[in-house]
Write a protein that holds these residues in place. Sequence first.
Motif, PDB file in Angstrom:
ATOM      1  N   GLU A 128       6.647   8.002  -4.455  1.00 30.14           N
ATOM      2  CA  GLU A 128       6.489   6.754  -5.027  1.00 30.14           C
ATOM      3  C   GLU A 128       7.324   5.626  -3.880  1.00 30.14           C
ATOM      4  O   GLU A 128       8.287   6.308  -3.067  1.00 30.14           O
ATOM      5  CB  GLU A 128       7.374   6.457  -6.307  1.00 30.14           C
ATOM      6  CG  GLU A 128       8.931   6.958  -6.205  1.00 30.14           C
ATOM      7  CD  GLU A 128       9.383   6.933  -7.790  1.00 30.14           C
ATOM      8  OE1 GLU A 128       8.616   6.723  -8.889  1.00 30.14           O
ATOM      9  OE2 GLU A 128      10.367   7.104  -7.870  1.00 30.14           O
ATOM     10  N   GLY A 129       7.246   4.391  -3.986  1.00 31.75           N
ATOM     11  CA  GLY A 129       8.120   3.628  -3.080  1.00 31.75           C
ATOM     12  C   GLY A 129       7.378   2.537  -2.718  1.00 31.75           C
ATOM     13  O   GLY A 129       6.183   2.304  -3.035  1.00 31.75           O
ATOM     14  N   ARG A 130       7.987   1.559  -1.875  1.00 33.78           N
ATOM     15  CA  ARG A 130       7.703   0.531  -1.077  1.00 33.78           C
ATOM     16  C   ARG A 130       6.611   0.753  -0.163  1.00 33.78           C
ATOM     17  O   ARG A 130       7.320   1.745   0.647  1.00 33.78           O
ATOM     18  CB  ARG A 130       9.060  -0.395  -0.848  1.00 33.78           C
ATOM     19  CG  ARG A 130       8.150  -1.797  -0.139  1.00 33.78           C
ATOM     20  CD  ARG A 130       9.501  -2.848   0.148  1.00 33.78           C
ATOM     21  NE  ARG A 130      10.385  -1.963   1.413  1.00 33.78           N
ATOM     22  CZ  ARG A 130      11.438  -1.528   1.129  1.00 33.78           C
ATOM     23  NH1 ARG A 130      12.430  -1.555   0.186  1.00 33.78           N
ATOM     24  NH2 ARG A 130      12.106  -0.977   2.170  1.00 33.78           N
ATOM     25  N   VAL A 131       5.620   0.230  -0.199  1.00 36.67           N
ATOM     26  CA  VAL A 131       4.669   0.392   1.008  1.00 36.67           C
ATOM     27  C   VAL A 131       5.024  -0.324   2.446  1.00 36.67           C
ATOM     28  O   VAL A 131       4.978  -1.639   2.337  1.00 36.67           O
ATOM     29  CB  VAL A 131       3.213   0.365   0.417  1.00 36.67           C
ATOM     30  CG1 VAL A 131       2.375   0.514   1.705  1.00 36.67           C
ATOM     31  CG2 VAL A 131       2.775   0.937  -0.546  1.00 36.67           C
ATOM     32  N   GLU A 132       5.191   0.392   3.385  1.00 33.78           N
ATOM     33  CA  GLU A 132       5.503  -0.027   4.836  1.00 33.78           C
ATOM     34  C   GLU A 132       4.383   0.323   5.831  1.00 33.78           C
ATOM     35  O   GLU A 132       4.017   1.472   5.508  1.00 33.78           O
ATOM     36  CB  GLU A 132       6.745   0.043   5.076  1.00 33.78           C
ATOM     37  CG  GLU A 132       7.967  -0.548   4.319  1.00 33.78           C
ATOM     38  CD  GLU A 132       9.207  -0.189   5.065  1.00 33.78           C
ATOM     39  OE1 GLU A 132      10.070  -1.225   4.343  1.00 33.78           O
ATOM     40  OE2 GLU A 132       9.492   0.534   5.869  1.00 33.78           O
TER      41      GLU A 132
ATOM     42  N   LYS B  30       5.554  -4.176  -9.053  1.00 32.23           N
ATOM     43  CA  LYS B  30       5.512  -5.241  -8.461  1.00 32.23           C
ATOM     44  C   LYS B  30       6.981  -5.891  -8.565  1.00 32.23           C
ATOM     45  O   LYS B  30       7.894  -5.396  -9.078  1.00 32.23           O
ATOM     46  CB  LYS B  30       4.748  -6.422  -9.062  1.00 32.23           C
ATOM     47  CG  LYS B  30       3.191  -5.944  -8.653  1.00 32.23           C
ATOM     48  CD  LYS B  30       2.394  -7.189  -9.094  1.00 32.23           C
ATOM     49  CE  LYS B  30       0.969  -6.991  -8.524  1.00 32.23           C
ATOM     50  NZ  LYS B  30       0.499  -7.858  -7.426  1.00 32.23           N
ATOM     51  N   ASP B  31       7.203  -7.155  -7.915  1.00 31.52           N
ATOM     52  CA  ASP B  31       8.439  -7.892  -7.661  1.00 31.52           C
ATOM     53  C   ASP B  31       9.490  -7.029  -7.303  1.00 31.52           C
ATOM     54  O   ASP B  31      10.675  -7.116  -7.714  1.00 31.52           O
ATOM     55  CB  ASP B  31       8.723  -8.322  -9.279  1.00 31.52           C
ATOM     56  CG  ASP B  31       7.735  -9.092  -9.981  1.00 31.52           C
ATOM     57  OD1 ASP B  31       7.085 -10.037  -9.224  1.00 31.52           O
ATOM     58  OD2 ASP B  31       7.412  -9.130 -11.081  1.00 31.52           O
ATOM     59  N   ALA B  32       9.443  -6.387  -6.116  1.00 30.32           N
ATOM     60  CA  ALA B  32      10.300  -5.921  -5.270  1.00 30.32           C
ATOM     61  C   ALA B  32      11.008  -4.666  -6.095  1.00 30.32           C
ATOM     62  O   ALA B  32      12.138  -4.380  -6.155  1.00 30.32           O
ATOM     63  CB  ALA B  32      11.267  -6.654  -4.804  1.00 30.32           C
ATOM     64  N   TYR B  33      10.196  -4.012  -6.900  1.00 30.68           N
ATOM     65  CA  TYR B  33      10.731  -2.984  -7.746  1.00 30.68           C
ATOM     66  C   TYR B  33      11.337  -1.842  -6.909  1.00 30.68           C
ATOM     67  O   TYR B  33      12.425  -1.484  -7.280  1.00 30.68           O
ATOM     68  CB  TYR B  33       9.451  -2.255  -8.576  1.00 30.68           C
ATOM     69  CG  TYR B  33       9.739  -1.182  -9.561  1.00 30.68           C
ATOM     70  CD1 TYR B  33      10.165  -1.492 -10.582  1.00 30.68           C
ATOM     71  CD2 TYR B  33       9.862   0.301  -9.008  1.00 30.68           C
ATOM     72  CE1 TYR B  33      10.577  -0.546 -11.574  1.00 30.68           C
ATOM     73  CE2 TYR B  33      10.361   1.294  -9.918  1.00 30.68           C
ATOM     74  CZ  TYR B  33      10.572   1.062 -11.189  1.00 30.68           C
ATOM     75  OH  TYR B  33      10.972   1.899 -12.144  1.00 30.68           O
TER      76      TYR B  33
END
Length: 66
Positions: free
Chosen positions: A17-21, A58-61
């Motif tokens: 899991e995590g922010r996709v970069e 969403k929303d910079a979780y």
Amino acid sequence: MSAPTEMRLVNGTTSKEGRVEIKHHGVWGTVCDDDFNEDAAKVVCKYFGFRGTAVVKKDAYFGPGE
């Protein structure tokens, strides 16, 4: 010829899991979540070899990108 591209997940509590970069032309950038949906999450999960359900946060979780 297309540029080399890499993808990573950051700021998650597990490796799944995590922010996709995405790295494009040597620069890491965050994928905007405005139009990111379940179908896009399935593509990301497949890229990493994950199986099962894809969930979008969403929303910079996972924290804001740069």
